[in-house]
Design a protein around this motif. Structure first.
Motif, PDB file in Angstrom:
ATOM      1  N   GLU A   1      11.770  72.980  18.635  1.00  0.00           N
ATOM      2  CA  GLU A   1      12.048  72.312  17.357  1.00  0.00           C
ATOM      3  C   GLU A   1      13.282  72.932  16.706  1.00  0.00           C
ATOM      4  N   ILE A   2      14.056  72.085  16.041  1.00  0.00           N
ATOM      5  CA  ILE A   2      15.254  72.536  15.329  1.00  0.00           C
ATOM      6  C   ILE A   2      15.291  71.843  13.971  1.00  0.00           C
ATOM      7  N   PHE A   3      15.584  72.613  12.920  1.00  0.00           N
ATOM      8  CA  PHE A   3      15.812  72.033  11.599  1.00  0.00           C
ATOM      9  C   PHE A   3      17.111  72.590  11.044  1.00  0.00           C
ATOM     10  N   SER A   4      17.955  71.697  10.520  1.00  0.00           N
ATOM     11  CA  SER A   4      19.289  72.103  10.067  1.00  0.00           C
ATOM     12  C   SER A   4      19.581  71.574   8.669  1.00  0.00           C
ATOM     13  N   ILE A   5      20.231  72.406   7.855  1.00  0.00           N
ATOM     14  CA  ILE A   5      20.801  71.979   6.577  1.00  0.00           C
ATOM     15  C   ILE A   5      22.290  72.291   6.642  1.00  0.00           C
ATOM     16  N   ALA A   6      23.123  71.271   6.477  1.00  0.00           N
ATOM     17  CA  ALA A   6      24.570  71.437   6.606  1.00  0.00           C
ATOM     18  C   ALA A   6      25.289  70.868   5.391  1.00  0.00           C
ATOM     19  N   GLN A   7      26.580  71.158   5.320  1.00  0.00           N
ATOM     20  CA  GLN A   7      27.380  70.725   4.189  1.00  0.00           C
ATOM     21  C   GLN A   7      27.577  69.212   4.178  1.00  0.00           C
ATOM     22  N   GLY A   8      27.643  68.591   5.356  1.00  0.00           N
ATOM     23  CA  GLY A   8      27.734  67.147   5.441  1.00  0.00           C
ATOM     24  C   GLY A   8      29.140  66.586   5.411  1.00  0.00           C
ATOM     25  N   GLU A   9      30.152  67.443   5.645  1.00  0.00           N
ATOM     26  CA  GLU A   9      31.542  67.013   5.567  1.00  0.00           C
ATOM     27  C   GLU A   9      32.277  67.110   6.896  1.00  0.00           C
ATOM     28  N   GLY A  10      31.633  67.680   7.913  1.00  0.00           N
ATOM     29  CA  GLY A  10      32.336  67.940   9.158  1.00  0.00           C
ATOM     30  C   GLY A  10      32.867  69.366   9.185  1.00  0.00           C
ATOM     31  N   ARG A  11      33.611  69.703  10.241  1.00  0.00           N
ATOM     32  CA  ARG A  11      34.021  71.096  10.428  1.00  0.00           C
ATOM     33  C   ARG A  11      35.297  71.451   9.665  1.00  0.00           C
ATOM     34  N   ASN A  12      35.396  72.719   9.297  1.00  0.00           N
ATOM     35  CA  ASN A  12      36.589  73.332   8.717  1.00  0.00           C
ATOM     36  C   ASN A  12      37.004  72.764   7.366  1.00  0.00           C
ATOM     37  N   VAL A  13      36.066  72.157   6.641  1.00  0.00           N
ATOM     38  CA  VAL A  13      36.364  71.696   5.288  1.00  0.00           C
ATOM     39  C   VAL A  13      36.431  72.911   4.366  1.00  0.00           C
ATOM     40  N   THR A  14      37.514  73.010   3.586  1.00  0.00           N
ATOM     41  CA  THR A  14      37.718  74.189   2.732  1.00  0.00           C
ATOM     42  C   THR A  14      37.695  73.880   1.242  1.00  0.00           C
ATOM     43  N   ARG A  15      37.820  72.626   0.882  1.00  0.00           N
ATOM     44  CA  ARG A  15      37.898  72.266  -0.537  1.00  0.00           C
ATOM     45  C   ARG A  15      36.608  71.586  -0.980  1.00  0.00           C
ATOM     46  N   GLY A  16      35.585  72.398  -1.251  1.00  0.00           N
ATOM     47  CA  GLY A  16      34.366  71.903  -1.850  1.00  0.00           C
ATOM     48  C   GLY A  16      33.483  71.089  -0.937  1.00  0.00           C
ATOM     49  N   ASN A  17      32.356  70.624  -1.493  1.00  0.00           N
ATOM     50  CA  ASN A  17      31.409  69.791  -0.778  1.00  0.00           C
ATOM     51  C   ASN A  17      31.182  68.535  -1.604  1.00  0.00           C
ATOM     52  N   VAL A  18      31.743  67.406  -1.181  1.00  0.00           N
ATOM     53  CA  VAL A  18      31.604  66.153  -1.905  1.00  0.00           C
ATOM     54  C   VAL A  18      30.264  65.524  -1.539  1.00  0.00           C
ATOM     55  N   GLY A  19      29.568  64.960  -2.518  1.00  0.00           N
ATOM     56  CA  GLY A  19      28.287  64.322  -2.249  1.00  0.00           C
ATOM     57  C   GLY A  19      27.180  65.344  -2.080  1.00  0.00           C
TER      58      GLY A  19
ATOM     59  N   GLN B   1      31.352  62.238   9.883  1.00  0.00           N
ATOM     60  CA  GLN B   1      32.524  61.962  10.698  1.00  0.00           C
ATOM     61  C   GLN B   1      33.216  60.698  10.182  1.00  0.00           C
ATOM     62  N   GLY B   2      34.354  60.380  10.775  1.00  0.00           N
ATOM     63  CA  GLY B   2      35.064  59.168  10.402  1.00  0.00           C
ATOM     64  C   GLY B   2      35.982  59.372   9.210  1.00  0.00           C
ATOM     65  N   SER B   3      36.209  58.310   8.444  1.00  0.00           N
ATOM     66  CA  SER B   3      37.173  58.323   7.344  1.00  0.00           C
ATOM     67  C   SER B   3      36.463  58.420   5.998  1.00  0.00           C
ATOM     68  N   TYR B   4      37.123  59.102   5.058  1.00  0.00           N
ATOM     69  CA  TYR B   4      36.603  59.136   3.690  1.00  0.00           C
ATOM     70  C   TYR B   4      36.685  57.745   3.084  1.00  0.00           C
ATOM     71  N   MET B   5      35.707  57.411   2.241  1.00  0.00           N
ATOM     72  CA  MET B   5      35.676  56.119   1.562  1.00  0.00           C
ATOM     73  C   MET B   5      36.110  56.326   0.109  1.00  0.00           C
ATOM     74  N   TYR B   6      37.392  56.042  -0.176  1.00  0.00           N
ATOM     75  CA  TYR B   6      37.959  56.235  -1.510  1.00  0.00           C
ATOM     76  C   TYR B   6      37.675  55.021  -2.398  1.00  0.00           C
ATOM     77  N   ILE B   7      37.600  55.261  -3.700  1.00  0.00           N
ATOM     78  CA  ILE B   7      37.382  54.169  -4.653  1.00  0.00           C
ATOM     79  C   ILE B   7      38.386  54.257  -5.796  1.00  0.00           C
ATOM     80  N   ASN B   8      38.431  53.177  -6.568  1.00  0.00           N
ATOM     81  CA  ASN B   8      39.248  53.096  -7.785  1.00  0.00           C
ATOM     82  C   ASN B   8      40.727  53.337  -7.523  1.00  0.00           C
ATOM     83  N   GLY B   9      41.200  52.951  -6.342  1.00  0.00           N
ATOM     84  CA  GLY B   9      42.617  53.063  -6.026  1.00  0.00           C
ATOM     85  C   GLY B   9      43.107  54.464  -5.758  1.00  0.00           C
TER      86      GLY B   9
END
Length: 412
Positions: free
Chosen positions: A193-211, A265-273
């Motif tokens: 069994e494995i249980f994981s809690i991660a930042q949710g942004e992918g690897r090597n993100v240095t500027r905060g945790n969005v969401g 993974q994939g692309s960030y979903m930006y809003i409000n231009g």
């Protein structure tokens, strides 16, 4: 700013570390057999070990459009992967570590504002603490316990590269904590069994945790016992299992308030231009991914199957005023079936079928089907091999492509 000399600096630094250990009179420095690392270090007081390894893959490809004969040919050659690896234990054999650095352009791609506009050299940097019995706590950046094919090292693949299912649905690497455990239901039946809690942004993100954060759980069943030499996470049955071995895996991943269109993974979903930068605003939605997979091996025959499903609470990205941004979560299913048979101890014939079926009402994309036939020559197992394959892909049943690949892999 990217530095073209940084990979050389990293290599020089590694050499300096090695020489420094020699000058400190390390108790043991020996060159292991081919494929088991460049060298091993054991501290004078036996309170640490370090194995240093190096590998790279040279890949050549040719691709054609197959709609009107074989037209629009394109060819390329590149160093697909180039890696430095360090692993061992520190202070106690119960505290292990692994560091893996990527030196090729493909390894380092993805630099952005959120990775400090820098190449992403670090693949793995993780501590593994066996704090009690069969309980092991991992802390750092490494692969999440998602689909089996992703966790198999690219050095140990049965074919030239992973399937379309992996490229479309993987949750790859992230920063976080993993708790791992295993036990026996009977003399042979093993459960992990494995249980994981991660930042949710992918690897090597240095500027905060969005969401929010990302939560992953995985269970693996071994009804006939464990595989030889961790063969459940290696392509091909190079150990020629004398008794049938089977591993069944079930994983569920939940990314709370995810801001990328493929979970972490994939692309960030930006809003409000807005766009990339300190003033960026993001669309957030809960994304769930399910993986079901299996690995079977017996006397040179191997079979691997994977199923993936991604869903989102609100898949269409919207601005603050409710208008659509044009982005959407890549919702859908994937199926991958792969098999191989060793014609001798060093030659293997393999085949793969992959289907990608996005929700067309959400993504507007048709189905993809890919058929691959592969041939591998294992000169020294996975440590030195030549692999080639040919793939036919139909995309939405109106675009057809033919792809040929040839790759040499060497692993010290």
């Amino acid at each position: 700013m990217k530095s073209p000399i940084l990979p050389k600096v990293v290599l020089c630094a590694c050499l300096c570390i090695y020489l420094s250990f020699l000058n400190l009179n390390a108790q043991e420095t020996n060159a292991p057999k081919f494929g088991k690392g460049l060298f091993n270090l054991v501290g004078k007081d036996s309170t640490f070990t370090m194995k240093v390894g190096l590998r790279f893959q040279t890949l050549a490809t040719s691709q054609w459009d197959a709609d009107n004969g074989l037209s629009n040919q394109s060819t390329s050659m590149l160093i697909r992967r180039s890696r430095l690896k360090f692993d061992g234990f520190a202070f106690s054999p119960k505290l292990k570590y692994k560091v893996e650095l990527g030196l090729s352009n493909r390894d380092q791609s993805g630099g952005s504002y959120y990775t400090h506009d820098s190449p992403r050299y670090i693949l793995d940097a993780v501590l593994k603490w066996n704090f009690s019995g069969n309980f092991v706590l991992w802390f750092g950046q490494t692969k999440l316990p998602g689909n089996r094919e992703r966790v198999i090292s690219s050095a140990n693949l049965q074919q030239v590269n992973r399937s379309l299912l992996n490229s479309r649905f993987t949750i790859d690497r992230d920063m976080g904590i993993q708790l791992r455990h295993k036990f026996n239901l009977s003399e042979n039946f093993v459960v992990k069994e494995i249980f994981s809690i991660a930042q949710g942004e992918g690897r090597n993100v240095t500027r905060g945790n969005v969401g929010g954060h990302q939560y992953t759980t995985r269970v693996e069943l071994f009804p006939f016992g464990e595989f030889t030499s961790k063969g459940d996470y290696k392509g091909s049955d190079l150990k020629f299992e004398q008794k049938p071995k089977l591993s069944l895996g079930f994983a569920y991943d939940f990314n709370n308030d995810a801001v990328k269109n493929r979970s972490n993974q994939g692309s960030y979903m930006y809003i409000n231009g807005t766009s990339e930068g300190s003033s960026a605003e993001f669309y957030q939605t809960n994304i769930s991914t399910v993986f079901i997979d299996a690995m079977y091996k017996h006397k040179g025959f191997s079979f691997m199957a994977e199923y993936a499903n991604r869903d989102a609470k609100h898949p269409f990205a919207k601005n603050s005023d409710g208008s659509l941004t044009g982005d959407e979560v890549q919702v859908g299913n994937g199926l991958n079936l792969q098999t191989g048979y060793l014609l001798s101890k060093t030659v293997e014939l393999s085949g793969r079928y992959t289907n990608i079926s996005y929700d067309k009402n959400i993504t507007g994309k048709g189905a993809e089907n890919q058929y691959t036939l592969g041939l591998s020559k294992y000169i020294a197992g996975h440590s030195l091999k030549v692999q080639t394959d040919v793939s036919y892909t139909d995309i939405g049943f109106n675009t057809n492509q033919l792809l040929y690949r040839l790759q040499v892999d060497i692993h010290f």
